[in-house]
Design an enzyme around this catalytic site. Structure first.
Site, PDB file in Angstrom:
ATOM      1  N   ALA A  13     -88.346  29.459  -2.968  1.00 54.22           N
ATOM      2  CA  ALA A  13     -87.469  29.607  -4.134  1.00 54.22           C
ATOM      3  C   ALA A  13     -87.735  28.481  -5.123  1.00 54.22           C
ATOM      4  O   ALA A  13     -88.258  27.431  -4.746  1.00 54.22           O
ATOM      5  CB  ALA A  13     -86.017  29.584  -3.697  1.00 54.22           C
ATOM      6  N   CYS A  14     -87.366  28.715  -6.347  1.00 60.08           N
ATOM      7  CA  CYS A  14     -87.458  27.733  -7.410  1.00 60.08           C
ATOM      8  C   CYS A  14     -86.769  26.451  -6.950  1.00 60.08           C
ATOM      9  O   CYS A  14     -85.690  26.537  -6.378  1.00 60.08           O
ATOM     10  CB  CYS A  14     -86.764  28.305  -8.641  1.00 60.08           C
ATOM     11  SG  CYS A  14     -86.892  27.255 -10.065  1.00 60.08           S
ATOM     12  N   PRO A  15     -87.301  25.265  -7.116  1.00 60.12           N
ATOM     13  CA  PRO A  15     -88.469  24.914  -7.937  1.00 60.12           C
ATOM     14  C   PRO A  15     -89.793  24.854  -7.162  1.00 60.12           C
ATOM     15  O   PRO A  15     -90.792  24.459  -7.731  1.00 60.12           O
ATOM     16  CB  PRO A  15     -88.104  23.509  -8.408  1.00 60.12           C
ATOM     17  CG  PRO A  15     -87.378  22.913  -7.248  1.00 60.12           C
ATOM     18  CD  PRO A  15     -86.628  24.050  -6.609  1.00 60.12           C
ATOM     19  N   ASP A  40     -90.849  34.598  -5.873  1.00 62.08           N
ATOM     20  CA  ASP A  40     -89.699  34.272  -6.709  1.00 62.08           C
ATOM     21  C   ASP A  40     -89.944  34.807  -8.135  1.00 62.08           C
ATOM     22  O   ASP A  40     -90.891  34.402  -8.803  1.00 62.08           O
ATOM     23  CB  ASP A  40     -89.519  32.738  -6.724  1.00 62.08           C
ATOM     24  CG  ASP A  40     -88.277  32.323  -7.496  1.00 62.08           C
ATOM     25  OD1 ASP A  40     -87.466  33.209  -7.828  1.00 62.08           O
ATOM     26  OD2 ASP A  40     -88.123  31.117  -7.759  1.00 62.08           O
TER      27      ASP A  40
END
Lengths: 76, 375
Positions: A13-15, A40
């Site tokens: 997932a981000c980041p 993502d």
């Protein structure tokens, strides 16, 4: 396309996709190509914005499957 | 200092109470330009998180030392990363739990008024998107108008109030958000009403909302009267509740009017919009209080967090109601319009039942502001 290095950032997932991309691109030379795989959805706009701001070039994006693919040419 | 989470509900309270807050938005610049957390006394700084991966030293001088800082990103992950770095530098900092996605989904009821015979009217304010929906309660029954996708908010509230939702209705086929009307009616065994002229492409059963139709809520009879008022869409229908409130849908807002182009028919519908705003509504009582389905800017929020104004005041102050020249009106509502809402075609198809995206895709589709108004 002549890919020098491939980064698997799927499931992250981000980041993390960008954090890993940033790290991976340090390992290749200017003009060489990094292929990035991510799941993502946010990676699309973020990779595009990041390459613009960091002087790299986003050559191509493949959104046709669940795993998004990006090809980035390292800038100066 | 340690990094603290901030819930969307707490951020909503700060926005409504007009508190001060410094927001460090770490999404990319396009996303920030397009849409952000709005507050009258909020200050903003936008630095994409990918510029801060190697450290926050470069922005330290630009951050306030004496104010609470809230770090915001799309889903939360990046704001936690940046927030932790700032907390390590000794700043008072929190991050928005769930990011802009959770902010977009937050909505909370504000009481508008008591109605005749013990009835009540609530406005549900969705600050992140500027969407307004309504619940009319009377006796053991309730009706929900322009319900959002997050149906549990309404069902929980109805349970708390000891009422059953018998009716759900949409003023029109929405293009900026996914309607919860049908799902809510199914969950609570109620009836879903739609204006038939907006429902030509729908794939499910609904009851037609026709001009003059009266829907009763509860034994004590709170009347919801449908008033055909086209212009934003061809089917757009307003409601007069208890003879006191005018629910205008996306036809008339507090500081703006509806745009006629979201179904691709601006030229065809502009005359309908004109007739609704300059004739049909004018024939109504001046004392009606307008309750719209959207607002655009936080200055439209009253001190109690509600969005409402008397129709007579809007006829004096709303520019869109004061363009005497028809050609100029046409120009205003068809030219130089703001961009259309994110994924508006797909949202319309979803609301017609033609496509059924999964819940993650639904959240993605609703990213961004509502953009239903012409200011």
């Amino acid at each position: 396309m002549n890919v020098t290095k491939t980064l698997d950032a799927t499931g992250l997932a981000c980041p993390m996709p960008i954090v890993k991309t940033k790290k991976a691109i340090k390992d290749i030379e200017t003009g060489e190509i990094l292929e990035v795989h991510a799941t993502d959805q946010g990676a699309k706009s973020d990779l595009s914005a990041w390459t613009k701001s960091s002087g790299h070039e986003l050559l191509e994006t493949d959104e046709s499957s669940e795993v998004l693919k990006f090809w980035i040419k390292k800038g100066e | 200092m340690s990094l603290q989470p901030m819930k969307p509900s707490e951020l909503a309270r700060k926005a409504v109470n007009k508190e001060e807050l410094f927001i460090l938005d770490v999404r990319n610049e396009d996303a920030f330009e397009d849409w952000k957390v709005e507050g009258v006394n909020f200050e903003y700084m936008n630095v994409p998180y990918f510029d801060l991966i190697d450290g926050v030293e470069e922005i330290m001088d630009d951050l306030p030392k004496d104010k609470n800082i809230l770090v915001v990103c799309a889903k939360e992950g990046s704001s936690v990363m940046v927030g932790e770095m700032l907390a390590d530098e000794g700043l008072e900092v929190s991050y928005l739990e769930g990011g802009m996605k959770a902010w977009s989904e937050h909505l909370a009821p504000v009481k508008i008024s008591d109605l005749a015979n013990g009835g009540e009217l609530y406005q549900f304010v969705r600050l992140g998107k500027g969407c307004l929906s309504y619940m009319v309660l009377s006796g053991e029954e309730a009706a929900v108008i322009d319900a959002n996708r997050m149906t549990d908010i309404y069902t929980d509230f109805a349970k708390e109030k000891g009422v059953t939702i018998n009716h759900t209705m949409d003023t029109h086929l929405h293009a900026d958000h996914i309607s919860g009307g049908r799902a809510l009616a199914e969950e609570s065994g109620g009836t879903y009403w739609l204006p038939p002229k907006d429902a030509e492409g729908v794939t499910f059963d609904y009851k037609p909302l026709e001009d003059g139709k009266t829907i009763r809520v509860g034994e004590t009879d709170i009347d919801i009267q449908a008033l055909y008022s086209p212009g934003h869409t061809i089917g757009s229908t307003s409601f007069v509740i208890d003879g006191q409130y005018l629910l205008t849908g996306d036809i008339l807002f507090i500081a703006s009017i509806g745009r006629p182009d979201l179904a691709g028919k601006a030229e065809d519908w502009v005359q309908d919009l004109r007739t609704t705003l300059y004739e049909r509504y004018r024939e109504l009582s001046d004392n009606l209080i307008v309750l719209p389905a959207h607002y655009t800017a936080t200055d439209e929020l009253n001190d109690d967090g509600s969005v409402q104004e008397k129709l007579s005041v809007l006829y004096k102050e709303n520019h869109g109601l004061n363009i005497e020249d028809e050609a100029e009106f046409r120009k205003t509502v068809t030219e130089n319009l703001p961009p259309q809402p994110n994924a508006y075609q797909e949202i319309r198809e979803t609301n017609m039942g033609q496509v059924a995206p999964d819940s993650e895709r639904k959240r993605e589709m609703e990213i961004g502001p509502n953009r239903c108004a012409v200011r």
